[in-house]
Design an enzyme around this catalytic site. Structure first.
Site, short mmCIF file in Angstrom:
data_model
loop_
_atom_site.label_atom_id
_atom_site.label_comp_id
_atom_site.label_asym_id
_atom_site.label_seq_id
_atom_site.Cartn_x
_atom_site.Cartn_y
_atom_site.Cartn_z
N LYS A 104 0.84 -1.21 0.00
CA LYS A 104 0.00 0.00 0.00
C LYS A 104 0.87 1.27 0.00
O LYS A 104 2.00 1.24 0.48
CB LYS A 104 -0.89 0.00 1.24
CG LYS A 104 -1.82 -1.20 1.33
CD LYS A 104 -2.45 -1.34 2.70
CE LYS A 104 -1.45 -1.66 3.78
NZ LYS A 104 -2.05 -1.92 5.10
N THR B 68 -6.86 9.26 9.32
CA THR B 68 -6.48 8.04 8.60
C THR B 68 -6.20 6.89 9.56
O THR B 68 -5.53 5.93 9.21
CB THR B 68 -5.21 8.28 7.74
OG1 THR B 68 -4.19 8.80 8.59
CG2 THR B 68 -5.49 9.25 6.59
N GLY C 221 -6.68 3.60 11.06
CA GLY C 221 -7.45 2.39 10.71
C GLY C 221 -7.63 2.16 9.22
O GLY C 221 -8.39 1.28 8.81
N THR C 222 -6.90 2.91 8.39
CA THR C 222 -7.03 2.71 6.93
C THR C 222 -6.59 1.31 6.52
O THR C 222 -7.23 0.66 5.70
CB THR C 222 -6.18 3.73 6.13
OG1 THR C 222 -4.87 3.75 6.68
CG2 THR C 222 -6.77 5.12 6.18
N GLY C 223 -5.47 0.85 7.12
CA GLY C 223 -4.92 -0.46 6.74
C GLY C 223 -5.86 -1.59 7.13
O GLY C 223 -6.09 -2.53 6.34
N CYS C 224 -6.41 -1.52 8.33
CA CYS C 224 -7.34 -2.56 8.81
C CYS C 224 -8.57 -2.59 7.91
O CYS C 224 -9.04 -3.64 7.49
CB CYS C 224 -7.78 -2.28 10.25
SG CYS C 224 -6.41 -2.08 11.40
N1 LIG Z 1 -4.37 10.16 2.55
C1 LIG Z 1 -4.93 9.16 1.83
N2 LIG Z 1 -5.73 9.46 0.78
C2 LIG Z 1 -6.31 8.47 0.06
N3 LIG Z 1 -6.11 7.15 0.32
C3 LIG Z 1 -5.32 6.79 1.34
C4 LIG Z 1 -4.68 7.77 2.16
N4 LIG Z 1 -3.96 7.14 3.12
C5 LIG Z 1 -4.14 5.83 2.92
N5 LIG Z 1 -4.95 5.59 1.83
C6 LIG Z 1 -5.41 4.27 1.36
O1 LIG Z 1 -5.74 3.52 2.51
C7 LIG Z 1 -5.33 2.16 2.36
C8 LIG Z 1 -4.37 1.80 3.51
O2 LIG Z 1 -3.08 2.32 3.21
P1 LIG Z 1 -1.97 2.68 4.29
O3 LIG Z 1 -0.66 2.65 3.57
O4 LIG Z 1 -2.36 3.93 5.00
O5 LIG Z 1 -2.10 1.47 5.30
P2 LIG Z 1 -1.54 1.32 6.77
O6 LIG Z 1 -0.33 2.16 6.96
O7 LIG Z 1 -1.39 -0.14 6.98
O8 LIG Z 1 -2.71 1.88 7.68
P3 LIG Z 1 -2.80 1.83 9.31
O9 LIG Z 1 -2.82 3.24 9.77
O10 LIG Z 1 -4.12 1.21 9.60
O11 LIG Z 1 -1.65 1.05 9.84
C9 LIG Z 1 -4.73 2.04 0.99
O12 LIG Z 1 -5.69 1.57 0.09
C10 LIG Z 1 -4.31 3.47 0.64
O13 LIG Z 1 -4.33 3.68 -0.74
C1 LIG Z 2 -5.63 -2.98 17.55
C2 LIG Z 2 -4.98 -2.32 16.39
N1 LIG Z 2 -4.74 -3.04 15.28
C3 LIG Z 2 -4.16 -2.46 14.21
C4 LIG Z 2 -3.78 -1.14 14.24
C5 LIG Z 2 -3.09 -0.51 13.03
O1 LIG Z 2 -3.76 0.51 12.53
C6 LIG Z 2 -4.05 -0.40 15.42
N2 LIG Z 2 -3.71 0.91 15.52
N3 LIG Z 2 -4.65 -1.02 16.48
#
Ligand SMILES: Nc1ncnc2c1ncn2[C@@H]1O[C@H](COP(=O)(O)OP(=O)(O)OP(=O)(O)O)[C@@H](O)[C@H]1O
Ligand SMILES: Cc1ncc(CO)c(N)n1
Length: 268
Positions: free
Chosen positions: A175, A208, A210-213
């Site tokens: 990502k 942002t 929780g975007t990854g989850c």
């Molecule tokens: N500022 C943004 N604008 C648009 N899309 C975004 C943005 N930030 C993240 N995304 C999208 O959100 C999804 C998660 O990406 P990201 O790289 O943020 O994951 P992450 O770092 O694992 O998130 P987390 O904060 O949950 O650990 C992807 O599909 C990415 O394209």
């Molecule tokens: C419990 C939990 N899982 C995953 C993440 C990653 O976003 C977080 N911040 N907290």
């Protein structure tokens, strides 16, 4: 109609933005039946992480068995797995119940910088969990930690994706949320044959958390429905994008997404 069921094996986020809470909200919005096995309770809000209380291995095994022996799951998603022993246990259970649609979100560090996975566990993730995954969805720092490759360019990401595929992941999505110097966010999929890029405008926002989850839970929901991987990733990215774009102001730090936004925006 036969219900479609998805299990998340992940940590609880008291603030409601990430972890189990983000997963269950996503499952509900994408119309699959959500279930959970909680690996740790975190005290967390939009400002950071205040505490981590891991579940016992017995509690995790028992939760998974309760689902495996009765309800079953069409896909599973893993998030925060805390340590090496817990990863080993989850791998055993995946094999025991012959779960194939396994989405691995290799959660290591929360956005605020707090660690959600013990360091030695990265090796177990690489050696045991990745080979069981249908798709792994690291962000750029996680892909770097798993492969040892310094990731800056898209070419670096391609190299890391190939390496993760060689470790046994059938599909890899690296990502692009962390590429903060760009006005676009590109997620890169490698299916072992070709690369597909999913590009969107970067939303300039603090919300942002929780975007990854949410992304991984959406991919799991789509796979559970039988949607093929390239479309599943496209749909998941669209769902996350709308949810970020219409986030409400909650808390005074990195706020959560609005998982219900797609209902009114009507793009899903
Ligand atoms: N500022 C943004 N604008 C648009 N899309 C975004 C943005 N930030 C993240 N995304 C999208 O959100 C999804 C998660 O990406 P990201 O790289 O943020 O994951 P992450 O770092 O694992 O998130 P987390 O904060 O949950 O650990 C992807 O599909 C990415 O394209
Ligand atoms: C419990 C939990 N899982 C995953 C993440 C990653 O976003 C977080 N911040 N907290």
């Amino acid at each position: 109609m036969k219900p479609i069921k998805v299990l998340t094996i992940a940590g609880s986020d008291s603030g409601g933005g990430a972890g189990i809470q983000a997963d269950l909200k996503t499952f509900q919005e994408l119309e699959v039946f959500g279930m959970s096995a909680i690996t740790a309770i975190t005290a967390q809000n939009t400002l950071g992480l205040q505490g981590v209380y891991p579940s016992s291995l017995e509690a995790v095994a028992n939760q998974i068995d309760s689902i495996g022996t009765d309800i079953g799951a069409d896909a599973i998603k893993t998030g925060m797995l805390f340590n090496s022993e817990m990863i080993g246990l989850v791998c055993e259970k995946i094999k025991q119940y012959q779960w194939d649609n396994v989405v691995v979100d290799p959660v290591m560090i929360a956005k605020g910088g707090a660690s959600l996975l013990q360091e030695e566990a990265v090796k177990t993730m690489r050696e045991q969990l990745i080979p069981l995954s249908k798709v792994i969805t690291p962000n750029m720092p996680e892909a770097a930690a798993l492969t040892g490759i310094t990731i800056q360019s898209l070419e670096d990401r391609k190299e890391a994706a190939k390496m993760l595929h060689d470790l046994g992941a059938r599909n890899v999505v690296i990502k692009g949320g962390h590429e903060i110097n760009s006005d676009e966010v590109i997620d890169l999929l490698y299916d072992g044959t070709e690369f597909t890029m999913y590009q969107s405008r970067r939303i300039h926002t603090n919300n942002t958390h929780g975007t990854g989850c949410t992304f991984a839970a959406a991919v799991a929901s789509e796979l559970a429905k039988g949607v093929e991987i390239k479309v599943a990733v496209r749909n998941a990215k669209k769902f996350v994008h709308i949810s970020i774009e219409h986030a409400m102001q909650i808390g005074s730090g990195h706020g959560p997404l609005n998982h219900a936004a797609h209902r009114t925006v009507g793009e899903q």
